[in-house]
Design an enzyme around this catalytic site. Structure first.
Site, PDB file in Angstrom:
ATOM      1  N   GLU A 800       0.749  -1.205  -0.022  1.00  0.00           N
ATOM      2  CA  GLU A 800      -0.010   0.041   0.131  1.00  0.00           C
ATOM      3  C   GLU A 800       0.732   1.226   0.005  1.00  0.00           C
ATOM      4  OE1 GLU A 800      -3.341   1.996   2.818  1.00  0.00           O
ATOM      5  OE2 GLU A 800      -3.035   0.064   2.887  1.00  0.00           O
ATOM      6  N   ARG A 878      -7.544   3.126  14.057  1.00  0.00           N
ATOM      7  CA  ARG A 878      -8.366   2.120  13.990  1.00  0.00           C
ATOM      8  C   ARG A 878      -8.319   1.160  15.162  1.00  0.00           C
ATOM      9  NH1 ARG A 878     -11.492  -0.739  10.063  1.00  0.00           N
ATOM     10  NH2 ARG A 878     -11.214   0.956   8.552  1.00  0.00           N
ATOM     11  N   GLU A1262     -10.711  -8.077   5.485  1.00  0.00           N
ATOM     12  CA  GLU A1262      -9.926  -7.755   6.827  1.00  0.00           C
ATOM     13  C   GLU A1262     -10.947  -8.280   7.921  1.00  0.00           C
ATOM     14  OE1 GLU A1262      -7.442  -3.956   6.583  1.00  0.00           O
ATOM     15  OE2 GLU A1262      -9.200  -3.745   5.854  1.00  0.00           O
TER      16      GLU A1262
END
Length: 1330
Positions: A800, A878, A1262
């Site tokens: 990423e 997160r 995920e």
């Protein structure tokens, strides 16, 4: 090359290859890919640990004429060793252009290929098995994959697909088959239909080349191959071999190249002369004698195993006890690809201290024949005096090992061998042992004993004094106590010993002896010798490990009966590129053909964790063969400062100082990979060392953090604690994880020659980020840079952002040299420079009522971010969003700190901080249950969210299906019945324990940075045939994105999916695309494609009305002739969501929705070793209305396997100086085929539509990963039983991952208590927990 070099002759896929300039240092893989352009065979690790490079080698045995087929790792096999052999690659057995081989068809149609990078190697392992065994057993098939890894699938679909070749395919249970369970209406448990497979017809296999079968001329000549640095000599007689060894005493002998290949590649060793004794008859002989069997030193381990198995089946059991121990040890020795070529002599002559076979050879009293030209032959006993030191033996440099004699045992002798590793299959030992005892005739008095151990010293060692002191003793229980003391004296290990784990290793030595004692005692008892018997509760510690073949179910909701056949949504279609991946035709970045003048780049990286750069000297490197240039920070034409996220705190090339081991300092460009990598190692960098920070604790102590710290709170925490009946404090460490995508980071940059244009091909999840970073470094507008991605061989978040450490240097080099440049990192380089999952340390204080209701939580989270910010802030956010897991928390305070350390920057990884936050919450839930003495099930259910509850970040839970998933998995798994059965089992067994746990999960779907929640698409419809070409901003990395997007378009356009094609992802087609991450691709790009398709359909509507009975093709053509555009863009932005206001601690709506699930896992642990087996896992997952059940189930199983690795097996080891120690599959262990739950059941929640995503689906990439923590907590449950038996019940700490070491040492007993841990700070550890 010298003119006296022989021609290399071999066959590849039936075609004769004649190479006049064979280089001994060239591997078969390199030759196949670069010289023959057969790129189906992949490079995954270069050390024979992943199986991506598997090919089949065939030879004609002389004089029998039998054709032998065996799998090998092409990454280790020297091409020179192929002389006179036939090689078959994945391209040679089938093709989409002609016909798929049944192996290729079945792995594709059974959904066994996701990213596809490992697929050709797995195909060739299965193909080789079938060439040797027409209908193998399931066990044989599973064993054939011990040398193969897959990071995507979780292995189950591969095994299910290939099960159709096995004896067990036709189930003997008939109507009682587990597959015939009752299903609800519209439920289905078949993801593929075996009856549609093409049958295997072995008469149609390619024939062995007649030229090789009819003549032995290639086998009976001394061969000489001369390369740049190495000469390869292959004698065919013993006299030739002894002559060569006398002439070249320092030469290395190579049979399988499984050791020397590693030394040359990774240890920078150079061997001017290599001798291959593979054709010397005396070294291949096997002789059965009155005292045992003598094996020639070049006999392969596979042949050794075959002969021993045959012998064990023929002779009385008492004679073959050593043979049985070797057979058992070979079960876990590497994979078939290594066993097929590695020789029996390799273990002995390399003198590895962790050799699996040397302890057996030593305790068994094996003898060796060695010979030299000058002194002739002599016999050596493989005893305590054979190994002189690390990698040194008594064998003289000019001597050759001729044979190894393995003796029989007598009736009074008992022999067992043991091994403990991080992973059961294909792993190097932590400690191994072989033990033999001989008794006086007719009794249990010890006559003699031999105890050998590996992993306890620089060599394999024998516990001589312990064995001598045992002589004359009775085989009774008091011997165990005494032996523990004797072994501790004989096998000392200091706390700073190489390899670390010293307490565990020492405990294993005594635990192994206890197993040995019990096993022998059981045999004596059976023979009615002695008085004592093995207690019934101890007997489960004795059986040899046996694993039942996997069984599984996958249940999903069928599409409505009224759904059009053309509508592909909801159907379990195979991955669109599955067949191409299975045949090797699917092109990955490094498979692209080389252009004229294309060069290769190698990185020069830091060897220090924190230091000033005083000088960089590339002068020696620039003088080396093939080298074209060296680049450093001075050569960057644009901006050398960069960063893939908001904070620009990195550099293309380090300029003044380095801040981690592996930081890029420069790059060497040469004519090929070998020359570039050699030259990169010749660049000299002078440093001035600075203080380094490596661990979270060191960062906390030094106050070293990346800004900003985050905090989040709700309710009144202090009041909540005041109202609590109980308050607990604790901390939890969650280890990092290596992405281990099978395809490493790779980039190819091609300048276009004008206006600064450049085309970049890369394995990246974020082409737009790469585009912008390259433009900045080159000093050109972004519109000059096009980044193209066909597919990735896995990503998992690792591509990423961290791709930029390679992509930008390659682009700079191509720009400066104005020619194409490429680089694909080797596995060790990739692991060194790219970072991984963030290690976390959570400190918590929790208040709760007598019933277990959580009333207050105060938590501090610390992540090891590494040397740059990267995405660490978003990862922490997160984790904080997910600290609630699935539980309503009224009073919460959580803070997050990003520890700035001198490690490579950690980054995105599947779950993106979520699993770390979830794990901390589930740990304290377990702590509460243990403290109160109640079931964790009760505490979870008491605190679990309900519909319309509000989270601690103020988001209401709508369509909250967590309780439905929870209730269904408890019912489907028969949890309560099994809980009782496990309790009974544990009460009856002391050294094997079982545990069970049920864990829920809730995962928020969206990028937490609101602006990223957008997606674009481009749809073209072609007027001549109505075919549709779609481009969108997401990348295909194995998650089946292109397949799902084609299904969305199929429904939107009402056409068959066969008319739709998605070619690649490119920044010049869809600009400004967000990274393919956050599990959001199907949501974003599915809606964007739907938007574009609706526009197309609106344009076609008049023509459909005018010709209501027409076809799609007719409507398209009519619109074209009416000059209506058949091309359009689509766009979507997720509605309603708003990011959390961190400044004001104000909740908004950071997530579009949540994906829910629950899992129940049962495990069995070996309390004496720390091994564990997952006996069963049941998963119920809420995926909304599935776009493709096969892909969604594949994502669930793959995520589970990756999470299983995270929580149990995978452990990154850093030196105290911040250097990653385990940089490849040899030392860093992923779950393998043998780690799939023995029973694995996955169900998709029925009737759970989701109005907030395309066609009511849900994101799935995920969310399932955390469900693997059910294995972790089941392990902890099993340990609790062991601790209760030992008299230490109650709370205990178990950090993640639950490695064999942590499991064993948590099972406190008399053996662990013998070796207490050394005081922290009193020694320098070999590795640290970062």
């Amino acid at each position: 090359m010298d003119c006296d070099s022989d021609e290399l002759v071999f066959f590849v896929n039936g075609k004769k290859v004649v190479e006049k300039n064979a280089d001994p240092e060239t591997t078969l893989l390199h030759y196949l890919r670069t010289k023959l352009r057969l790129t189906g065979t992949k490079l995954g690790c270069a050390e024979g640990g992943c199986g991506a490079c598997t090919v089949m080698v065939s030879k004609c045995e002389r004089p029998s004429g039998n054709i032998i087929h065996y799998s090998v790792n092409a990454c280790l096999a020297p091409v020179c060793a192929m002389h006179g052999l036939a090689v078959t690659t994945v391209e040679g057995i089938g093709s989409t252009k002609t016909q798929l081989h049944p192996v290729q068809e079945r792995i594709a149609k059974s959904h066994g290929s996701q990213c596809g990078f490992c697929t050709p190697g797995i195909v060739m392992s299965m193909y080789t098995l079938l060439r040797n065994t027409r209908q193998p057993s399931m066990e044989t098939m599973e064993n054939a994959f011990q040398g193969n890894l897959c990071r995507c699938t979780g292995y189950r679909p591969i095994l299910e697909g290939f099960k159709t070749f096995t004896k067990e395919f036709y189930c003997g249970q008939g109507e009682n088959c587990c597959k015939n369970g009752p299903l609800n209406p519209r439920e289905n448990d078949r993801l593929f239909e075996p009856s549609e497979f093409v049958p295997l017809d072995q008469t149609q296999e390619p024939i062995f080349p007649p030229e090789l079968q009819l003549s032995n001329k290639l086998d009976n000549k001394l061969l000489v191959f001369r390369g740049e640095r190495t000469t390869w000599l292959r004698p065919v007689t013993l006299n030739e071999l002894l002559d060569l060894k006398a002439k070249h005493p320092q030469s290395r002998m190579v049979v399988g190249n499984t050791e020397v290949g590693i030394e040359v590649k990774f240890k920078n060793m150079t061997y001017p002369v290599i001798i291959a004794p593979t054709h010397v008859p005396e070294l291949l002989e096997v002789k059965h004698t009155n005292t045992g069997i003598t094996f020639g030193s070049s006999v392969s381990l596979s042949r050794l195993n075959q002969i021993l198995v045959e012998t064990v089946n023929k002779l009385p059991e008492h004679k073959t006890r050593v043979f049985a121990a070797i057979i058992e040890m070979l079960r876990w020795f590497a994979g078939d690809q290594i066993r097929n070529v590695a020789a029996i002599s390799g273990n002995i002559m390399t003198a590895s201290p962790i050799s699996d076979l040397n302890p057996i050879f030593m305790s068994a009293g094996c003898s060796l024949i060695v010979s030299s030209k000058e002194r002739g032959a002599r016999e050596l006993l493989l005893d305590h005096s054979f190994f002189l030191g690390y990698r040194r033996t008594v064998v003289e440099p000019d001597e050759v090992l001729i044979s190894v004699h393995v003796p029989f045992t007598s009736e009074n002798e008992y022999f067992y061998a043991y091994k403990q590793a991080q992973r059961r299959e294909d792993d190097i030992s932590i400690v191994n042992a072989a033990m033999k005892v001989e008794f006086e005739q007719g009794g249990n008095t010890i006559k003699q004993m031999a105890l050998s151990f590996g992993g306890m010293a620089p060599t394999t060692v024998m516990a001589l004094r312990a064995a001598q002191q045992a002589v004359g003793r009775k085989w009774e229980d008091d011997l165990v106590t005494d032996m523990c003391g004797w072994l501790a004296d004989d096998l000392p290990l200091t706390p700073d010993a190489p390899g670390g784990q010293t307490e565990y290793r020492r405990t294993l030595t005594t635990s192994f002896f206890f197993k040995f004692y019990l096993s022998v005692q059981m045999r004596l008892s059976e023979a009615k010798v002695g008085l004592s018997n093995v207690p019934r509760s101890y007997r489960s510690a004795l059986p040899v490990y046996h694993r039942e073949p996997i069984k599984s179910t996958q249940v999903y909701e069928e599409v409505p009966e009224a759904q059009s056949e053309k509508d592909a949504v909801g159907r379990p279609l195979p991955h669109k590129a599955g067949s191409q991946q299975a045949t090797g035709e699917a092109q990955y970045c490094d498979d692209m053909p080389y252009a004229d003048g294309e060069l290769y780049l190698a990185l020069v990286t830091s060897t220090r964790p924190h230091a000033k750069i005083l000088n960089i000297d590339a002068s020696d490197a620039l003088k080396m063969t093939g080298v074209k240039a060296f680049f450093c920070h001075k050569d960057v034409p644009g901006n050398n400062t960069e960063g893939p996220a908001a904070v620009k705190d990195e550099e293309v090339f380090a300029s003044e100082k380095v801040t981690c081991v592996g930081q890029v300092i420069g790059a060497v460009v040469a004519d090929n990979q070998v020359h570039a990598q050699r030259a990169a190692k010749a660049v000299i960098v002078e440093y001035e060392d600075l203080p380094a920070i490596v661990t979270i604790e060191e960062a906390i102590e030094a106050g070293s953090f990346h800004p900003p710290a985050r905090s989040m709170s709700c309710g009144d925490v202090d009041q909540g604690f005041a109202q609590s009946d109980h308050v607990l404090t604790g901390e939890k460490r969650v280890g990092g994880q290596e992405h281990f995508y099978l395809e490493t980071q790779v980039t190819r940059a091609v300048p276009r020659g004008e206006d600064g244009e450049m085309e970049v091909f890369s394995s990246t999840q974020a082409p737009s980020i790469g585009q912008f970073m390259i433009a900045s470094a080159l000093g050109v507008p972004a519109n000059r840079i096009t980044v193209r991605v066909k597919r990735l061989g896995g990503g998992f978040g690792g591509k990423e952002t961290r791709f930029h450490v390679l992509m930008v240097p390659v682009a700079v080099a191509a720009f400066k040299l104005n020619c194409p440049v490429r680089c694909m990192l080797d596995r060790d380089e990739d692991m060194l420079v790219t970072g991984g999952r963030h290690p976390f340390l959570g400190k918590y204080k929790v208040g709760f009522s007598n019933s277990g209701k959580i009333l207050a939580l105060d938590a501090a989270l610390y992540s090891n971010a590494g040397n740059s910010a990267d995405l660490s802030l978003a990862v922490m956010e997160r984790a904080m969003f997910h600290i609630d897991s699935c539980y309503k928390l009224h009073n919460v305070r959580v803070v997050g700190h990003l520890c700035k350390t001198n490690l490579p920057s950690n980054t995105a990884f599947r779950g993106f901080g979520g699993p770390q936050g979830l794990m901390i919450m589930e740990t304290l839930i377990n702590d509460i249950a243990d403290y109160l003495g109640v079931s964790p099930l009760e505490v979870r259910e008491l605190n679990m969210y309900k519909e319309n509850d509000v989270t601690h970040f103020d988001q209401k839970l709508v369509n909250c299906n967590i309780r439905r998933c929870w209730d269904e998995v408890i019912k489907q798994s028969n949890f309560h019945r099994r809980r009782q059965e496990i309790d009974i089992y544990n009460s009856e067994n002391r050294w094997k324990k079982r545990g069970i746990a049920v864990i829920p999960t809730k995962f928020g779907i969206s990028f937490t940075a609101t602006f990223l929640n957008q997606g674009g698409a481009l749809v073209h419809v072609y007027q001549n045939d109505g075919s549709v070409l779609i481009t969108h901003g997401g990348t295909e990395m194995g998650q089946g994105l292109h397949t799902k997007m084609s299904q969305v378009a199929s429904r939107a356009l009402n056409i068959p999916i066969s008319k739709i094609h998605i070619s690649e992802t490119s920044t010049n087609m869809v600009p400004n695309a967000s990274a393919s991450a956050a599990s959001a691709c199907s949501d974003l790009y599915g809606m964007a494609i739907l938007n574009a398709c609706q526009i197309i359909m609106e344009r076609l509507e008049p023509y459909k009305i005018a010709n209501s009975k027409g076809t799609w093709e007719e409507w398209v053509k009519a619109a074209y002739f009416d000059r209506v555009s058949l091309s359009t863009t689509g766009f979507y932005k997720t509605p309603d969501i708003q990011g959390f206001d961190w400044e004001n601690n104000k909740g908004m709506m950071p997530f579009n929705y949540f994906t829910f699930g629950a899992a129940c896992s049962e495990v069995e642990i070996d309390c004496l070793t720390g091994d564990h087996t997952v006996l069963r896992t049941d998963i119920v997952m809420d995926v909304g209305t599935s776009l493709n059940p096969a892909i969604d189930i594949g994502q669930i199983e793959g995520a589970f396997a990756q999470g299983y690795g995270m929580f149990t097996i995978e452990q990154l080891k850093f030196s105290p100086q911040g250097s990653l120690i385990n940089r490849g599959p040899g030392a860093y262990k992923l779950p393998g085929f043998g780690d799939v739950p023995v029973e694995f059941n996955v169900s998709l929640l029925k009737g759970a539509s989701n109005p907030r995503a395309v066609y009511s689906s849900k994101a799935i990439g995920e969310p399932p990963l955390f469900l693997a923590s059910s294995v972790f907590f089941a392990i902890k449950d099993a340990i609790s039983s062991a601790r209760a038996d030992a008299g230490v019940p109650g709370l205990f700490k178990l950090d993640s991952p639950a490695t064999p070491e942590r499991i064993r040492m948590a099972c406190v007993d008399q053996f662990t208590k013998q070796f207490p841990p050394a005081e922290a700070g009193s020694y320098k550890p070999w590795f640290v927990h970062v």
